[in-house]
Design an enzyme around this catalytic site. Structure first.
Site, mmCIF file in Angstrom:
data_model
loop_
_atom_site.group_PDB
_atom_site.id
_atom_site.type_symbol
_atom_site.label_atom_id
_atom_site.label_comp_id
_atom_site.label_asym_id
_atom_site.label_seq_id
_atom_site.Cartn_x
_atom_site.Cartn_y
_atom_site.Cartn_z
ATOM 1 N N CYS A 1 72.470 47.522 50.886
ATOM 2 C CA CYS A 1 73.117 48.216 51.890
ATOM 3 C C CYS A 1 74.499 48.119 51.913
ATOM 4 C CB CYS A 1 72.664 47.847 53.009
ATOM 5 S SG CYS A 1 70.658 47.917 53.244
ATOM 6 N N CYS B 1 77.823 47.245 61.268
ATOM 7 C CA CYS B 1 78.441 46.279 61.140
ATOM 8 C C CYS B 1 78.350 45.135 62.316
ATOM 9 C CB CYS B 1 79.833 46.638 60.635
ATOM 10 S SG CYS B 1 79.857 47.596 59.041
#
Ligand SMILES: Cc1ncc(COP(=O)(O)O)c(C=O)c1O
Lengths: 393, 146
Positions: B34, B103
């Protein structure tokens, strides 16, 4: 002004001074509609026809085989949809590759939703299609082969002449997206058996939003844009006169001293590549070492991610691009990098530097210096690099 | 620029980068597939996060999120660190673009993963960690093929 180094010439280029000068009168003084019969109209008409000749000349095409569009994307859409719809009684099969620009891939996917079948050819680790696979993919239903001339991300140049030959032998229409090849490679549509070719002005120091489709004489395809009788009834809409004038001038200039210009850009490219390879470990060149566009440099830097490289370069005044997912807003990295077999982790760490006529040797050296610092800094922050260094798994 | 000044500032000058030799707990989340991996090192004494360091593989917002998360928990109690949410990380960064919010989630999870490791090693139970679900870390196999 802050130092600014532009190494993203595959994304777009600046309009050259000589091109802009040609265009300017057509914004103001010469504003006539080319379809109008009075003098102002004919001034515009003459300018458009001159540009048509300029484009035809570099392709070794006839003037009436060139049709102006709003850019590479429209040319690709028109070529593919136009051929598919015109030939749907003959067959419903299209052959393309996995590394095409989205203007081609998404158009093919659209056609799949409407009953067409598409073969997406694999490419090898360098991004080259296999001609035997191409031959094997051909069926009685195949109506179109569309393979890009040169790839926009990794710069790989396909064996277009051989593909043209195969298409001709099998009586199949051959389209090539030459948006990246134009201005860097000599193209002869006749010798190469190209039936349809897409090009765009903004990659060759011309304006954005204008391009052309070469359509071989006698080839019939459906229209994409219906309306007025412009472009001999095949592409409606009042001509983007200033843009077309810009395209004509840009393409003419692009093929002036082509060898000399390429020699300079290839020198810079090789210097950039050599220096990157001398100064950094754990890297991989993406694309082919020799069958490669003069200005294209693309590396993956292991253990780090592309967007953070781009941001760091931007902070140093350097413009580049990456195939990392993080720069596209999608979850997957570039389809091109995956197609050449890169694992996701490595594909995320890719960087494309694309050189153009305005780049200099000093810029190349400066960029390498900064890039080495940036890669080191990001690697020192990366858990993957630290595991590799210490051997901890 | 898609990022706030705060994000760029933390990206340029990340705080607490590195590792701790004598960490009480280490946690790693995310995967190379990812494009983001975060590793957190915590040094905990008497229920206080005495020191914290991070290593991150990822984009600008991943690095900034880890950096600010370390600032938010340094000197805090274990309970306070446990209650750090990804929203708090986003707010401290003056916002993240929607596609980058994951994130901040990773930053929250990396801290929890490190706390879990600490809990296991020390035998000290931490409220709220039992039902915690981490993102798999499966990058090793992939890098091997390269
Ligand atoms: C290979 C290729 N095809 C098509 C396009 C699209 O051209 P345009 O931007 O003129 O629509 C581009 C440019 O982005 C390209 O690189």
């Amino acid at each position: 002004m802050r130092k600014y180094i532009y190494m993203d010439n595959a994304a777009t280029t600046k309009v050259r001074k000589e091109v802009l000068d040609e265009m300017l009168p057509y914004f103001s003084d010469n504003y006539g509609n080319p379809s109008s019969i009075y003098e102002l109209g004919s001034t515009s008409r003459v300018a458009v026809e001159k540009a048509r000749e300029q484009v035809a000349k570099v392709l070794n095409a006839e003037k009436n085989e060139i049709f102006f569009t709003a850019g590479g994307s429209e040319s690709d859409n028109w070529a593919i949809k136009g051929v598919a719809l015109r030939n749907k009684e003959k067959g419903n099969h299209i052959i393309t590759s996995k590394i095409e620009h989205h203007a081609v891939l998404h158009t093919c996917q659209y056609l799949e939703k409407h009953g067409f079948e598409v073969t997406y050819l694999d490419v090898d680790e360098y991004g080259l299609i296999d001609l035997e696979e191409l031959k094997a993919a051909i069926t009685d239903n195949t109506i179109l082969i569309t393979i890009m001339y040169a790839n926009n991300e990794i710069g790989t140049i396909q064996p277009i002449e051989e593909i043209g030959k195969i298409a001709k032998e099998n009586n199949i229409i051959f389209h090539t997206d030459a948006v990246q090849a134009i201005g860097s490679i000599k193209i002869d549509v006749k010798a190469m058996n190209i039936d349809l070719l897409s090009l765009s002005a903004h990659k060759i120091y011309g304006p954005k939003g204008v391009g052309a489709l070469y359509i071989k004489k006698g080839l019939r395809l459906d229209n994409l844009i219906e309306g007025g009788a412009q472009e001999r009834n095949r592409r409606a809409g009042t001509e983007n006169v200033q843009g077309i004038v810009g395209l004509g001038k840009a393409i003419e200039l692009a093929y002036e001293n082509l060898d000399e210009k390429n020699e300079k850009i290839i020198y810079l490219r090789d210097r950039l590549m050599n220096k990157i390879e001398e100064n950094l470990d754990y890297i991989r060149l993406n694309g082919h070492r020799t069958k490669r566009l003069p200005g294209n440099v693309n590396y993956s830097f292991e253990f780090i991610e592309g967007e953070s490289i781009l941001l760091s370069l931007d902070m140093e005044g350097i413009a580049a691009s990456s195939g990392s997912a993080c720069t596209s807003g999608s979850l997957d990295p570039s389809h091109v990098l995956l197609a050449i077999g890169l694992p996701h982790g490595i594909a995320h760490g890719s960087l494309r530097l694309s050189l153009g006529i305005y780049n200099t040797e000093e810029e190349v050296d400066y960029v390498v210096g900064k890039l080495v610092e940036i890669v080191d800094r990001l690697r020192n922050m990366s858990p993957l690099f630290n595991e590799r260094k210490t051997g901890v798994k | 620029m898609m990022y706030s000044e705060k994000v760029m500032e933390h990206f340029k000058n990340p705080r607490n980068v590195g590792e701790l030799e004598d960490a009480s707990g280490v946690g790693q989340v995310g995967n190379a597939k990812c494009g983001d991996i975060m590793k957190m090192f915590l040094k905990i004494e008497d229920g206080i996060i005495e020191d914290v360091k991070f290593q991150t593989f990822g984009c600008g917002s991943a690095i900034a999120s880890s950096s600010i998360a370390t600032e938010l928990i340094k000197g805090k109690t274990v309970d306070e660190a446990m209650s750090l949410t990804n929203r708090a990380v986003v707010e401290a960064l003056d916002g993240l673009p929607p596609v980058k919010v994951h994130c901040s989630v990773l930053a929250e999870q990396a801290i929890k993963a490190a706390l879990l490791d600490y809990s296991k090693k020390s035998g000290i139970k931490i409220e709220g960690l039992d039902d915690f679900d981490f993102e798999e870390d499966d990058h090793h196999g992939e890098l091997e093929n390269y």
